[in-house]
Design an enzyme around this catalytic site. Structure first.
Site, mmCIF file in Angstrom:
data_model
loop_
_atom_site.group_PDB
_atom_site.id
_atom_site.type_symbol
_atom_site.label_atom_id
_atom_site.label_comp_id
_atom_site.label_asym_id
_atom_site.label_seq_id
_atom_site.Cartn_x
_atom_site.Cartn_y
_atom_site.Cartn_z
ATOM 1 N N SER A 1 4.519 1.766 8.490
ATOM 2 C CA SER A 1 4.211 0.638 7.578
ATOM 3 C C SER A 1 5.740 0.219 6.746
ATOM 4 O O SER A 1 6.400 1.237 6.244
ATOM 5 C CB SER A 1 3.242 1.196 6.349
ATOM 6 O OG SER A 1 2.220 1.434 6.758
ATOM 7 N N HIS B 1 0.764 -1.196 0.045
ATOM 8 C CA HIS B 1 -0.076 0.106 0.046
ATOM 9 C C HIS B 1 0.737 1.321 0.170
ATOM 10 O O HIS B 1 0.425 2.305 -0.291
ATOM 11 C CB HIS B 1 -0.920 -0.080 1.106
ATOM 12 C CG HIS B 1 -0.468 0.499 2.528
ATOM 13 N ND1 HIS B 1 -0.038 -0.320 3.410
ATOM 14 C CD2 HIS B 1 -0.216 1.550 3.077
ATOM 15 C CE1 HIS B 1 0.431 0.066 4.426
ATOM 16 N NE2 HIS B 1 0.323 1.332 4.204
#
Lengths: 488, 565
Positions: A171, A62
């Protein structure tokens, strides 16, 4: 599972670990589903990644989806190094990057992954580059929970929950027990406290192994049969289940065919040799219970997994059909830009998961879709009715005198063109290409909307000027232009 | 574009007006014009003669003799286009006496708990005194009311009761417990003419502090034929301002004092939707109430579109002088005298249809042509001029009347329901659906599960009596439901493998079953099958009702079936 190394890492170890954690930079230009010929405005993104074997960087999908100008930066050095995405597995949210200049890896060795899953309550350190500062950040917590759940799309996998602070920017950074990686930070639950999610090594290894063998990773195999728990006592009596028998009952097999190996009312009691409980869970370890679907990967051969069912009072061994990537009608774009085709003022596009997610988030649009019985709503959870089926929408008109007297068609679903039902976007392009009629007649699936009639020749002739007027570079995406230009 | 036929609104006037008056205009040349004066402006008089209306320039008029029952019609002062506000006049405005304040305590159903009601709430609005010692008001002010009170500008509150209610039109008729009220509160007379655009009008109703009766002076904006409730198109008069919800039910009058309708205003999610219900709609409704004959509501269900786009016109071979609306989708169920796709409707019962689908209404307005089919509702065939290909046809089209819907309007009734063991069943209605599907998330959730509540929302019943039976609430807490996911908002597909047709059928199946188990299947994707032991489920019901303070196991209709043998 083998025990994991000492949990208290020394100061020197922490420095060494930090050396193999990178900050990831890039410019994202996401898809604009309402204007499929262009992209959303550029957005600067940043996150984390780690060095892995084979001179590669591992990070989240992502983070790097739709990103150009990708760069990484080591923790002590200021220089950024250009990177490229080598593979992306959107379903499990993992991506592998290559660097243009591999000399970086000489001074930044890979972090090794632990073998096996950590235990609940193991201490964890998360390394990364979250918001709130510039240099490497380390947060601490424990493994709170491990389950087998959805990764947001159609993929399922093991997922670890930890209580170390995970924020935007974390992330792609590693979670460490001692000096070994136990997984990759990927998200956190907003609105809750101290709930962060880690993709465990097992999922990482599955993906890397599949990619190394050639091809894309399409996720773990699943079954399309519908089950329910057998906890309810009346249900158990109805099924004539002995009190000691544990399992889940099939209430809708994927296929109604008599040749299909699974039947309604089958009670699945074992996956391979592993017993299934009444909620469909299997026990992996004394502290770990997950959905039985987890075992399809390990015990199956990709197409079938051996299971035991109770059928008509008798135990039988059956091959349960499994598959990866069960088809859905509104497919995920998975990092690509939406397919489209422009003719005159008309912009046709293939409806994607991203499109229906957008419309579902806009109350006024949802209300319009509901009042007009739009398939974008009524077919939300559907599989394709036949292989290759698309839902084709018309985006808002491009300004043109040809549309006088017609209301803007934004997001109407095209059903029929010149009397032929439209199967998918490429089929529509072929219909427009091959039509010998003077007029193009377009009918929609939505209720209470007009039919459009245009002169074929006017649509074709006006396209160039309309595109020039709107600064549109290409009449269609690669697939539709190939179809448009193909001689039938 | 000029109409070649006289407006046929006149035909409606004759049969609708129950009272007779006579005015006489004496012209300067000595001739007399008898009729009923509708409007008198600074330059002309509009007089109705039988089925026709006549416009007489004021300069031709010598004198006017009005019948005693005609209300004083004031001429507006010359030089201004809008009359002076009545509030400035020295004379008392009689319409203030014909306007009442209506307040009600509503005990509305709770569709997620159909055995009980929502907490009571108060409505405050207005009403108009009408002939026969009755009050006309908005249905939404009094629907489900446990008590209703009416009062005039001064004086005390009088208890009122509903005599008639139409939730589609949003009209209700009340009677009072004391008819003496009407001695000094005269009725209004509804006049069928609609003010011209831009004309100042007067609307009467409850004041903002709920204490007195006010008069406001907005101006006329447009006459539209559009949707108000559910799938029913109706004639609406739009004014240039939104009227507050407490004005709802009060009369609206032209500058000359001619009452042309009552206000309808309601608030939904913070938005106010207001318009004036025209006299002709009201008069048709009052006639229904008086005669007891329901003039069923006719509608054109076929879908049409404007005939404007040049390519569309070329495709259908239209010449430059040809105008009308194009039929794009046949939805009507007639077998003869039907339209076909691509028919161009050029005229309906004496009116020409233009390229936007509008026909003349009265002298100054245009409305959607589909209005003609509704206006003549009760008359079976409506002459329609159609161009099909190159051929001009005349079709005697019979519009569909009162189409039944799979998900119908409750029309003021309470929701039907039935409880067995821990489960509640009810039927899907328009009112339930609006209470339920308020958010985008809820609608998407219904979409993902493939709910018939969404997919079949506009359908007719597939067979007579078909209803969607659904579960409006979670289980009542009970061990029988152990291990099952809540089936809330799921639609029942089958019980014991018998496809369920409607709620009564479900009750019958459960009543007559002799099986050991009751198995319930739902229509949605990813739904569970619920299995209950039949005798235990029935036996547990009484205890569940008492634990949860539920008065009745079901509504009267379902209990009648359950208790029959």
């Amino acid at each position: 599972m083998p025990g994991l190394p000492s949990q208290a890492a020394s100061g020197a170890q922490i420095d060494a670990i930090g050396n193999s954690v990178v900050k990831v930079f890039g410019t994202r230009r996401g898809p604009d589903v309402m204007k499929p010929w262009t992209k959303l405005d550029p957005l600067e993104i940043s996150g984390s990644g780690l060095v892995i074997e084979g001179n590669r960087i591992l990070t989240n999908a992502h983070l790097v989806q739709y990103v150009t100008n990708l760069q990484i930066q080591g923790s002590q050095a200021g220089d950024r190094i250009s990177a490229k995405v080598e593979t992306v597995s959107q379903g499990i949210d993992l991506a592998v990057l290559k660097l243009d200049d591999e000399s970086f890896f000489a001074t930044h060795p890979p972090l090794m992954r632990a073998v096996g899953l950590p235990r609940i309550r193991d201490s964890v350190l998360v390394y990364g580059y979250p918001t709130g500062g510039e240099s490497l950040s380390i947060t601490k917590g424990i493994v709170s929970r491990i389950d087998f759940s959805s990764y947001g799309g159609t993929h399922f996998g093991l997922r670890m929950q930890i209580d170390a602070a995970i924020n935007h920017g974390n992330s792609g950074g590693p979670a460490m027990v001692g000096d070994k990686v136990i997984g990759l930070a990927c998200s956190f639950l907003s609105g809750a406290q101290n709930i962060g999610y880690i993709i465990p090594n097992e999922e990482i290894d599955l993906m890397l192994k599949r990619v190394a063998a050639g091809g894309a990773y399409r996720g773990r195999p699943m079954s399309a049969d519908a089950y329910q728990s057998t906890e309810n006592p009346a249900l158990r009596r109805f099924l004539h289940l002995d009190p000691g028998v544990q399992g889940v009952v099939v209430i809708k097999p994927a296929l109604d065919d008599s040749a299909y190996p699974i039947k309604r009312w089958d009670v699945v009691t074992r996956i391979g040799e592993v017993p299934v409980d009444n909620q469909g869970m299997v026990k992996l370890r004394d502290d770990l219970q997950v959905s039985m679907t987890y075992l399809y990967q390990g015990l199956g051969d990709g197409a079938f997994v051996p299971v035991t069912v109770i059928r008509g009072g008798r135990a039988e061994s059956v091959q349960l059909p499994i598959a990866t990537d069960l088809p859905v009608l509104f497919a995920d774009l998975e990092g690509s830009y939406p397919s489209y085709f422009i003719l005159g003022p008309l912009v046709f596009s293939r409806a994607s998961l991203q499109l229906v997610a957008l419309t579902a988030s806009l109350p006024a649009t949802t209300e319009w879709l509901e009042k007009h019985d739009s398939p974008l709503l009524t077919r939300l959870g559907d599989k394709p009715a036949f292989p290759g089926e698309d839902v084709v929408v018309l985006c808002p008109f491009l300004a043109s005198a040809l549309t006088v007297g017609y209301r803007d068609p934004a997001l109407r679903v095209v059903k029929v063109v010149n009397g032929t039902p439209v199967r998918n976007l490429l089929h529509l392009v072929a219909l427009l290409r091959d039509s010998k009629q003077k007029f193009v007649v377009i009918e929609f699936a939505d209720q209470h909307v007009e039919k459009f009639v245009f002169r074929q020749q006017e649509l074709v002739a006006s396209t160039e000027a309309i595109m020039a007027n709107n600064g549109i570079r290409s009449q269609g995406s690669a697939d539709t232009m190939a179809e448009w230009n193909r001689t039938p | 574009m000029k109409s070649r036929w006289l407006p046929t609104v006149g035909a409606l006037l004759v049969y609708a007006l129950p009272f007779v008056r006579g005015d006489t205009i004496i012209l300067k040349d000595g001739t007399e014009v008898d009729g009923i004066i509708l409007i008198q402006s600074s330059t002309k008089i509009l007089i109705k003669q039988g089925a026709a209306t006549k416009m007489i320039p004021l300069e031709d008029v010598a004198s006017i003799a009005k019948s005693p029952s005609t209300p004083e019609i004031e001429s507006p002062p010359s030089g201004t286009s809008a009359p002076a506000s009545r509030a400035n006049s020295e004379r008392h405005d009689p319409l203030l006496d014909s306007t009442v304040m209506v307040s009600a305590t509503l005990s509305e159903p709770d569709f997620t708990k159909p055995w009980t009601k929502s907490p009571p709430r108060e409505e405050h609005g207005s009403g108009a005194v009408i002939a026969g010692n009755r009050i006309l008001t908005s249905a939404h002010l009094v629907n489900y009311a446990s008590d209703i009170e009416v009062r005039g500008a001064s004086g005390s509150k009088i208890v009122a009761q509903i005599v008639a209610l139409d939730t589609t039109l949003d009209l209700a008729v009340l009677k009072l417990s004391d008819d003496n009220f009407f001695a000094n509160h005269p009725p209004v007379e509804f006049m069928p003419s609609v003010p011209n655009s831009g004309e100042t009008v007067s609307v009467y109703g409850l004041s903002e502090n709920y204490n007195s009766i006010n008069q406001l002076s907005p101006s006329m904006a447009a006459l539209n034929f559009e949707y108000y409730t559910s799938n029913y198109l109706q004639l609406m008069i739009r004014l240039n301002t939104r009227l507050d919800p407490w004005m709802s039910g009060g009369p609206a009058a032209s500058a000359a004092g001619s009452v042309f309708g009552i206000t309808c205003s309601r608030q939904d999610e913070g938005q106010i939707f207001s318009f004036v219900i025209p006299s002709e709609v009201i008069l048709r409704f009052l006639d229904e109430v008086k005669t007891g004959v329901r003039k069923r509501k006719s509608m054109l269900y076929d879908q049409t579109q404007p005939f404007e786009n040049p390519a569309l016109r070329a495709f259908l071979g239209a010449g430059p002088g040809e105008h009308g609306m194009v039929v794009t989708s046949i939805q009507s169920k007639q077998e003869v005298n039907t339209f076909r796709d691509w028919d161009i409707i050029t005229g309906v019962s004496g009116e020409e249809v233009d390229d936007q689908g509008m026909v003349h209404f009265g002298l100054t307005h245009r409305v959607n042509f589909a209005y003609e089919y509704q206006r003549l509702g009760g008359i079976r065939e409506t002459l329609t001029f159609v161009k099909r290909g190159r051929v001009a046809l005349q079709i005697f089209f019979t519009p569909e009347i009162d189409r039944a819907l799979l998900i119908p309007d409750l029309k003021g009734d309470l929701p039907a329901y039935f409880i067995l063991g821990p489960m509640v069943f009810s039927t899907a209605t328009i009112q339930m659906f609006s209470q339920l599907a308020k958010t985008a998330q809820m609608i998407s959730y219904l979409g993902i599960r493939g709910s018939p509540l969404l997919k079949r929302r506009e359908e007719k019943p597939a067979f007579p009596g078909e209803q969607l039976v659904f579960v409006p609430s979670p289980f009542f807490p009970h061990p029988l439901a152990r291990g099952y996911t809540e089936p809330t908002f799921s639609v029942v597909k089958a019980v014991n493998e018998i496809p369920i047709k409607n709620l009564g059928h479900l009750v019958t199946v459960m009543r007559d079953s002799r099986e050991d188990f009751v198995t319930i299947e739902f229509a949605e994707k990813f739904s569970e099958i619920l299995v209950f032991p039949r005798t235990e489920m029935i036996a547990a019901t009484e205890g569940i009702l008492s634990d949860n303070n539920v008065r009745s196991q079901g509504s009267p209709d379902t209990m009648a079936i359950w208790n029959a043998k």
